[in-house]
Design a protein around this motif. Structure first.
Motif, PDB file in Angstrom:
ATOM      1  N   SER A  74       0.799  -1.451  -0.240  1.00 42.08           N
ATOM      2  CA  SER A  74       0.456  -0.225   0.279  1.00 42.08           C
ATOM      3  C   SER A  74       0.926   1.335   0.130  1.00 42.08           C
ATOM      4  O   SER A  74       2.303   1.296   0.963  1.00 42.08           O
ATOM      5  N   SER A 100      -0.672  -0.772  -5.739  1.00 43.58           N
ATOM      6  CA  SER A 100      -0.771  -2.179  -4.177  1.00 43.58           C
ATOM      7  C   SER A 100      -1.081  -2.930  -4.542  1.00 43.58           C
ATOM      8  O   SER A 100      -2.600  -3.085  -4.903  1.00 43.58           O
ATOM      9  N   GLU A 103      -1.742  -5.241  -0.492  1.00 42.17           N
ATOM     10  CA  GLU A 103      -3.139  -5.100   0.948  1.00 42.17           C
ATOM     11  C   GLU A 103      -4.001  -4.882   0.143  1.00 42.17           C
ATOM     12  O   GLU A 103      -5.567  -5.532   0.114  1.00 42.17           O
ATOM     13  N   GLN A 104      -4.316  -4.372  -1.587  1.00 40.42           N
ATOM     14  CA  GLN A 104      -5.442  -4.624  -2.261  1.00 40.42           C
ATOM     15  C   GLN A 104      -5.698  -5.769  -3.252  1.00 40.42           C
ATOM     16  O   GLN A 104      -6.287  -6.171  -4.105  1.00 40.42           O
TER      17      GLN A 104
ATOM     18  N   ASP C  23      -6.593  -0.964   3.435  1.00 38.55           N
ATOM     19  CA  ASP C  23      -5.484  -1.613   3.749  1.00 38.55           C
ATOM     20  C   ASP C  23      -5.377  -2.524   4.596  1.00 38.55           C
ATOM     21  O   ASP C  23      -5.313  -3.330   5.462  1.00 38.55           O
TER      22      ASP C  23
END
Lengths: 665, 331, 162
Positions: A74, A100, A103-104, C23
Motif C-alpha cells: 500500500s 498496491s 494489501e489490495q 489496507d
C-alpha cells in the motif's frame, strides 16, 4: 512516446509472490505496455530493501527513466520510501506511482490466476496514470513553536512538561477546575501501591508553576482552524466568578458558603462540596470555582457570603465566559476516558442495591483524603464489611457492552482486594473471567494477593441480588456465579460488592474528534496513525493522541505516550518548518466565470471571490487538497495537483485495460 | 482549386432543423461577403445541387464546409464522409453537429420506439401498422430511403472535424466573425486557429457574460421558472432555485437567455477541456444544495423533474454515454 | 474458473478512510471478491461524476464510491458533497437506462476493513445479478451506406413494443 517508464514488481518475500505470478506481471508490463513507454520491467524479492531501491536508482540513472511505477504494498506504507529513492537518483519524487498488489491483491485473494490478472490491471492503471503525473515540489511552511495540550490528566501533564522543559511554550487546557484527571481521585496505584496523590501532585505543581506552561483550566476548545505548524485555536474560558489576579486560594469562601452540594465528579457522589469550591485540597490551580447551578445568589439574588468574607475582594459575580484565541504548531489530545456506567449492567444491582460500589466510589472510600477519611465502610457510613466481592470485567469483554479488554480492571480488582484485606480483614472474593496481569511486577502482585488469602472464583457473575434463599444470606448481597474451575454454580453472600468497571471513550469523543479533524475507531477511541509503529500520531498531521484517549491503558503507558508525543512535537518544532504535500487546487482565472458555486464548498475557507475581477481564487496556504472544488467546478476551471482529472481518467482507462497495445484488425 | 479564382464554400444540413441556415442568413449584409469572397458550390437549402456533382469534385477542392446537423441515417453519414473527403476545412456547425442537440435526445429511445411513436400515436391513424421500409420494389426498379441508425452521432464521431462552432443556432455575430476570419486567412492576413479548436465562442461560461448578481448559493428547493413569481430580475437564477445551465455552458451567446429572464438551457455546450457536460451540471446543481440528509437531498432533487434531459438537453449524443441503454441494444 | 459472469468494477476510495479500510482488510488477510479495482482519491468529495461516466462507458460493469462516514470526513464535511452528487448522478443514470444499483456509495471508516471486504463482495454479487453492462458495445452503431446493407430493418420485420 516521450516517457521512459520503469515498472518494478515486488515479491515481498512470499507475501505477494505466493499469490501473484510476479515474473509474469513484469513480463506482461514490458510487452503490453511498451507502447505507453515502459522500457524496463523487473521483479525483485524486496523492492523496499536498500538493494531494491538501488536497482530503481540505477535504472533511473542509466536508462534515463522519466517515470517509475512500483507494484508492491500500500502507498501508505512505502510511497515515501520509493519517492526518496527516486529523488536520490535525480527524479522528481512525484513521478513515482505505487500500485498496491499486496494489501489490495495478494493478501485478500487466493486464486493465483485471478490475483495475477488483477495485478496486471492495477499495474496498467498505475502506468497510465504516472504518464500524467507532473513533477511537484513540496511546500515548506514554518512551524509555530507553541503547543496546545488538551486534557490535564497525567498523560497531558507529562506531555506538557516534556515540551516545556525543552524550552518551548505549552498551553495546557483542562475542562475541569483543576488538572490531575482521574489519577487525582485514586488512593493507591498498582502494583507498587504508592499513593497516587504523592506521585501526581508534584507533577501538577510543576505544570502549574512552569514558566513555559500557560494553564487554562475550566476551559474548553471550541474551534480549531489551520493545519500542521499553523493551527489557530479558540478556547472558551468559562467564568469562574473568581478574579484570579486577586484570589490567594485561602479557602475562606468555601468555608463560609452555606450551600452544600453532593460532589458527583471528584467524590463520585460519596461526599459533599460547597457551591464555591476547589475540587480537592491539592488542586492546581488553587482558585475555586463558583458552581452557578447551585449558588444561592445566582438562584435567588441574595447571599453573597463568599463575597462578604473574601479578604482580597476576589469574588466577581459579573465575570463572563471569555474566548481566547491562540496560534500553535502542534496539538496533543490527552482527553482521557469515561468510566463505564455500571448501572447499565442492571443484574449487578448498582444504583438499586446500596452496597454495590463502583471502582471509582471505592477509590474515594479507601482514600485517606476521601469522604470517610479512608475507612472502608458500607453505604450507611459506619458498618465495616466482613466479606467483600469484587467483580472483574464489568462492561468489558462483554458482547452486550464493549468487546475490548479495559486493561486496568484486573489489576484494579487485585488492588482493591489487597486494600480491603489490609484495612478491614474481611474475606475477599474476586470474580474474574481471565486474569490479565501482563507487565512489570504485575503478576507478582497477583501472587501476593493470592498469598494474602483472597479467594478467586473463575467465572462470569450472573447477578448480584439481595433476595435471600438461605438463612446465611439474610441481609447480605448474594453473588450468583458459575465457578468454571470447580464446574458448578455458586451463591456467595457478601456485605459489599465492588464492580471493577471498564473504561469507555469520552461521551463526546466523536465531537472532539471532529473538532480536531481526527477519526474514532469502531469502539470510539481516537484512531492512531499506525497501531504499532505510530501509536501517538493521527492521520491528521500535527495532531497527537496520548493516554486513554487512544485506548484503555494503565498509568505507566499513559505517561510513556505523553512523553512519546512530546518527542514527536519537539522533532517538528526543531525542524522549524514542515513540508506539506503539494496537493493543492488552483483556479484558472481565464476560464473562471465567477459563478461562485465553489465558494460555499470549502470548509477551510480557502476560496475567496475577487469581486473586481469576477473570479474566485484559492489560497494555497489554506487549501488542504481534498479536491472537492476541482470536482465541483462546472466550467472545469479548477485543477488539482497530484490528483488531476487527466491522472484519474488515465488510471480508469488503464485499470479497464483500455491502454494496451492496439490489436491490428 | 477554384473555378472563378474564389475558394469554394459548402454548407450541408444533416439531422437538423434548418435554424443554422437561418442564422447564416441572419448575418444580413455579411452574407454578401460570402458571395464576394467564395464560390458557393454546394448548399442544398439555398441552391440546387446533386450529390453526384459533389462526388465528381476533386478531393480537398472545397476550402470550407459548414456541416450542420447530427448523423441520424446512412444518407447523413455518406454526405459527412463525402464532404470530409472533398473539404480542406470541415466545421461542425451548430449544436447538432457538435454534440447532437435536440435531435440527439432521440438517443433516449430505441429506434423502434421512435418509428412507432411517429407512425402510431393517437394523432396518427395507422390501423394496418404500415411502417416505412428502406427499400421498395416499384415497376421502375428498387426505391431506397435512408436507413435510420440506432443512435444519432455528432459529426466528430463519424469523420475527422477541424473546428467546432457551437450554438443552437450559432449567434449571427459569431458567424460573421468566423467568416471574416476565414476571409482574412484566404488573403494571408491571419492564421487559422489550431485544429480541433472551438471557434465563434468564448472560453469561459455563460455566467461570465451574465449580468445577474451572484452570491454564495445555498438552495433548499429547485423549482421551475414558471412556478416562481416574480423572478428577481437582477439575481442569479440558480440562486433562486431555478436549474440554470449557465455555470457549465460555454460563453459566446452574451448570456441571451438569462439576460431576458429565462434560464440557460445549455445550447453552447461544455466549456473548454470538459469531458462530459452533464457531469459538470450534476456537480454544479448538487454543490448548491443545502442539505446533508439523503431524504432531504432527494426532496430537493425532486424539483428537477427530468434530470437526464436537464443536464443533457443539447449534449446527450456528445456525452460519454451518448445514448440510453435500450437504444444501444437494438439489433 | 467457472463460466459465470465476472464483472469488472472500478472502486473509488478516499485516502483517509476507505482506502485505509482496504489496507486493513489486507493486513488482516480478509478475503473478498477480486473484481474491484481501486483508485485512491484524497477525498470522496474529489469524485467528479465524469469519472463514473468514463468508467461505465469504457467497460466497467459497476462503480463503487467509498468515503468516510457522515460526520467523520477528514476534510470535515466533503463526503456530504459526494453524497449529493451521487444522488443526482444516480437519477441521471436512471434516465439513461442504467440500473441505479450499478453505482454504489459505501461509507467505511479506516477501522472497518471487514465492512469494506463484505460490502465489496456484496456489490460484486449485486452486479453479477444485473449482468454485463457492455456500454455501447452491442455492435458498432449503424452500418454505413457504403456497404449497401441496412443495420435496422423497418417494416413488417421490425419488432414494435406494444
Amino acid at each position: 512516446m516521450t516517457e521512459k517508464i520503469g515498472v518494478y514488481v515486488c515479491h515481498c518475500g512470499s507475501n505477494i509472490a505466493g499469490v501473484v505470478d510476479v515474473e509474469d506481471v513484469a513480463k506482461w508490463a514490458a510487452e503490453k505496455l511498451g507502447h505507453q513507454g515502459v522500457v524496463v520491467a523487473r521483479d525483485y524479492k524486496f523492492m523496499c530493501s536498500s538493494l531494491g531501491q538501488e536497482l530503481i536508482e540505477k535504472d533511473i540513472k542509466e536508462l534515463g527513466l522519466t517515470r517509475v511505477v512500483v507494484a508492491a504494498c500500500s502507498p501508505h506504507l512505502h510511497e515515501k520510501t520509493f519517492r526518496i529513492a527516486a529523488q536520490n537518483a535525480g527524479l522528481n519524487p512525484y513521478l513515482v506511482e505505487l500500485a498496491s498488489i499486496r494489501e489490495q491483491v495478494s493478501w485478500v485473494h487466493t486464486d493465483k490466476a485471478v490475483a495475477t490478472a488483477k495485478s496486471k490491471a492495477v499495474v496498467s492503471g498505475a502506468v497510465s496514470r504516472v504518464i500524467e503525473n507532473a513533477p511537484l515540489d513540496e511546500i515548506k511552511v514554518p512551524i509555530n513553536p507553541n503547543t496546545l495540550v488538551v486534557g490535564g490528566g497525567i498523560a497531558g501533564i507529562q506531555s506538557a512538561l516534556e515540551i516545556a522543559n525543552a524550552g518551548f511554550h505549552v498551553y495546557l487546557v483542562e475542562r475541569e477546575p483543576s488538572i490531575g484527571g482521574h489519577m487525582a481521585q485514586f488512593d493507591k496505584t498498582f502494583p507498587t501501591l504508592d499513593c497516587s496523590a504523592c506521585i501526581l501532585t508534584p507533577r501538577m505543581v510543576e505544570a502549574g508553576t512552569h514558566p513555559n506552561i500557560t494553564l487554562l483550566t475550566w476551559s474548553e476548545v471550541v474551534n480549531v482552524a489551520g493545519y500542521v505548524g499553523n493551527f489557530n485555536v479558540t478556547i472558551k474560558k468559562k467564568a469562574r466568578f473568581i478574579n484570579e489576579e486577586l484570589c490567594t486560594g485561602c479557602g475562606i469562601c468555601q468555608e463560609k458558603c452555606p450551600k452544600k452540594v453532593i460532589d458527583d465528579v471528584y467524590e463520585a457522589g460519596l461526599g459533599y462540596r460547597k457551591a464555591v469550591y476547589t475540587p480537592f485540597a491539592q488542586a492546581v490551580p488553587n482558585f475555586p470555582v463558583m458552581d452557578k447551578e447551585n449558588c444561592i445568589y445566582f438562584e435567588k439574588g441574595t447571599c453573597k457570603a463568599c463575597e462578604k468574607f473574601c479578604p482580597t475582594n476576589a469574588i466577581d459575580f459579573n465575570q463572563q465566559d471569555e474566548l481566547i484565541n491562540i496560534d500553535v504548531g502542534n496539538i496533543v489530545l490527552a482527553t482521557g476516558y469515561d468510566l463505564f456506567d455500571a448501572r447499565r449492567v442492571s443484574n449487578y444491582g448498582y444504583g438499586r442495591l446500596p452496597n454495590v460500589f463502583t471502582s471509582l466510589e471505592f477509590e474515594r472510600l479507601s482514600n485517606a483524603a476521601g469522604p470517610t477519611t479512608g475507612n472502608i465502610v458500607l453505604r450507611d457510613g459506619k458498618t465495616v464489611p466482613k466479606s467483600v466481592g469484587i467483580i472483574h470485567c464489568v462492561g468489558s469483554r462483554d458482547r452486550n457492552f464493549n468487546n475490548y479488554c479495559s486493561v486496568i480492571c484486573c489489576m484494579q480488582g487485585l488492588k482493591f482486594a489487597h486494600l480491603v484485606h489490609e484495612r478491614t480483614g474481611a474475606t475477599v472474593y474476586n470474580f474474574y473471567i481471565d486474569m490479565r496481569t501482563a507487565y512489570k511486577a504485575y503478576d507478582e502482585f497477583y501472587q501476593r494477593v493470592l498469598e494474602e488469602g483472597t479467594l478467586f472464583v473463575r467465572g462470569k457473575v450472573a447477578e448480584v441480588t439481595d433476595a435471600a434463599r438461605y438463612s446465611n444470606e439474610r441481609g447480605k448481597l448474594i453473588i450468583q456465579t458459575e465457578d468454571t474451575l470447580a464446574g458448578k454454580q455458586r451463591r456467595i453472600p457478601v456485605d459489599m460488592v465492588i464492580l471493577s468497571s471498564g473504561l469507555e471513550p469520552r461521551h463526546d469523543a466523536r465531537e472532539v474528534g471532529k473538532l480536531f479533524g481526527i477519526s474514532c475507531s469502531m469502539d470510539g477511541w481516537f484512531t492512531e496513525k499506525h497501531p504499532k509503529l505510530d501509536p501517538v500520531s493521527t492521520m491528521t498531521e500535527g495532531i497527537y493522541i496520548v493516554g486513554c484517549a487512544q485506548g484503555p491503558k494503565d498509568i505507566p503507558s499513559s505517561v510513556a505516550q505523553g512523553a512519546a508525543a512530546s518527542a514527536r512535537v519537539l522533532d517538528k518544532i526543531l525542524q522549524k518548518e514542515v513540508a506539506l504535500e503539494p496537493i493543492k487546487a488552483t483556479v484558472n482565472k481565464e476560464m473562471c466565470s465567477g459563478c461562485r458555486i465553489c465558494n460555499g464548498l470549502c470548509p477551510f475557507n480557502a476560496i475567496a471571490f475577487l469581486a473586481d475581477d469576477n473570479v474566485s481564487e484559492i489560497n494555497p496556504a489554506l487549501c488542504q487538497g481534498c479536491g472537492t472544488c476541482v470536482a465541483a467546478c462546472p466550467a472545469g476551471a479548477i485543477s488539482g495537483t497530484g490528483f488531476s482529472n487527466e491522472q484519474i481518467i488515465a488510471q480508469i482507462d488503464g485499470l479497464l485495460m483500455r491502454n494496451l497495445e492496439p490489436v491490428e484488425a | 482549386m477554384t473555378t472563378n479564382g474564389k475558394p469554394k464554400f459548402a454548407m450541408y444540413w444533416a439531422a437538423s432543423c434548418g435554424g443554422c441556415e437561418i442564422a447564416v442568413l441572419n448575418t444580413h449584409e455579411k452574407i454578401l461577403d460570402v458571395d464576394a469572397n467564395f464560390d458557393v458550390v454546394f448548399w442544398p437549402v439555398a441552391m440546387d445541387a446533386k450529390y453526384k456533382d459533389v462526388e465528381a469534385m476533386e478531393d480537398g477542392s472545397i476550402l470550407l464546409t459548414l456541416f450542420n446537423g447530427g448523423i441520424r441515417n446512412d444518407e447523413n453519414e455518406h454526405l459527412a464522409k463525402l464532404l470530409r473527403q472533398k473539404s480542406k476545412i470541415m466545421v461542425a456547425f451548430g449544436s447538432c453537429a457538435c454534440e447532437g442537440c435536440i435531435p440527439g435526445l432521440a438517443n433516449l429511445s430505441p429506434v423502434g420506439d421512435i418509428v412507432h411513436t411517429a407512425y402510431n400515436t393517437i394523432t396518427t391513424d395507422n390501423p394496418n401498422e404500415i411502417y416505412p421500409r428502406t427499400s421498395y420494389d416499384v415497376p421502375e426498379g428498387e426505391l431506397h430511403i435512408p436507413t435510420l441508425a440506432k443512435v444519432l452521432r455528432p459529426l466528430e464521431q463519424v469523420v475527422d472535424v477541424d473546428y467546432f462552432m457551437p450554438g443552437c443556432p450559432p449567434e449571427s455575430h459569431q458567424i460573421a466573425a468566423v467568416i471574416d476570419l476565414v476571409i482574412k486567412v484566404v488573403k494571408g492576413e491571419a492564421e487559422l486557429p489550431p485544429k480541433g479548436a472551438v471557434i465563434g465562442a468564448g472560453d469561459s461560461t455563460v455566467c461570465d457574460e451574465c449580468p445577474r448578481a451572484r452570491n454564495v448559493k445555498l438552495i433548499k428547493e429547485f423549482t421551475r421558472i414558471q412556478d416562481i413569481a416574480p423572478v428577481d430580475p437582477d439575481l442569479c437564477l440558480l440562486e433562486q432555485g431555478i436549474p440554470c445551465n449557465g455555470p457549465a455552458t460555454r460563453s459566446g451567446c452574451m448570456a441571451r437567455c438569462p439576460g431576458v429572464g429565462a434560464q440557460c438551457i445549455g445550447c453552447y455546450g461544455p466549456a473548454e477541456g470538459v469531458m462530459d457536460y452533464g457531469a459538470r451540471l450534476i456537480t454544479a446543481f448538487s454543490s448548491v444544495i443545502d442539505a446533508t440528509e439523503p431524504e432531504e437531498i432527494d426532496r430537493i432533487l425532486d424539483g428537477i423533474p427530468d434530470p437526464t434531459g436537464q443536464v443533457y438537453r443539447f449534449n446527450l449524443a456528445g456525452s460519454l454515454l451518448k445514448a440510453n441503454r435500450d437504444a444501444w441494444k437494438v439489433k | 474458473m467457472t463460466d459465470q459472469f465476472e464483472p469488472t468494477i472500478i472502486g473509488f476510495t478516499c485516502n483517509w478512510c476507505s482506502y485505509r479500510a482496504s489496507d486493513l482488510a489486507g493486513t488482516a488477510r480478509m478475503k473478498y471478491a477480486p473484481n474491484v479495482r481501486l483508485i485512491r482519491l484524497m477525498c470522496s468529495g474529489r469524485l467528479d461524476p465524469t469519472f463514473v461516466l468514463r468508467a461505465l462507458s469504457e467497460g466497467a460493469d459497476g462503480v463503487m464510491i467509498t468515503g468516510c462516514h457522515p460526520g467523520e470526513c477528514h476534510y470535515i464535511e466533503q463526503n456530504y458533497k459526494a453524497l449529493r452528487r451521487f444522488l443526482l448522478l444516480r437519477r441521471v443514470l436512471t434516465g439513461l437506462g442504467i440500473e441505479p444499483g450499478r453505482v454504489k456509495l459505501v461509507w467505511a471508516s479506516a477501522a472497518e476493513g471487514a465492512r469494506f471486504a463484505s460490502e465489496t463482495t456484496t456489490f460484486v454479487e449485486e452486479i453479477r445479478k444485473l449482468g454485463p453492462l457492455n456500454w455501447g458495445k452491442d455492435d458498432d452503431g449503424p452500418q454505413t451506406a457504403d456497404d449497401g446493407k441496412s443495420s435496422i430493418v423497418h417494416g413488417q420485420e421490425m419488432e414494435v413494443p406494444a
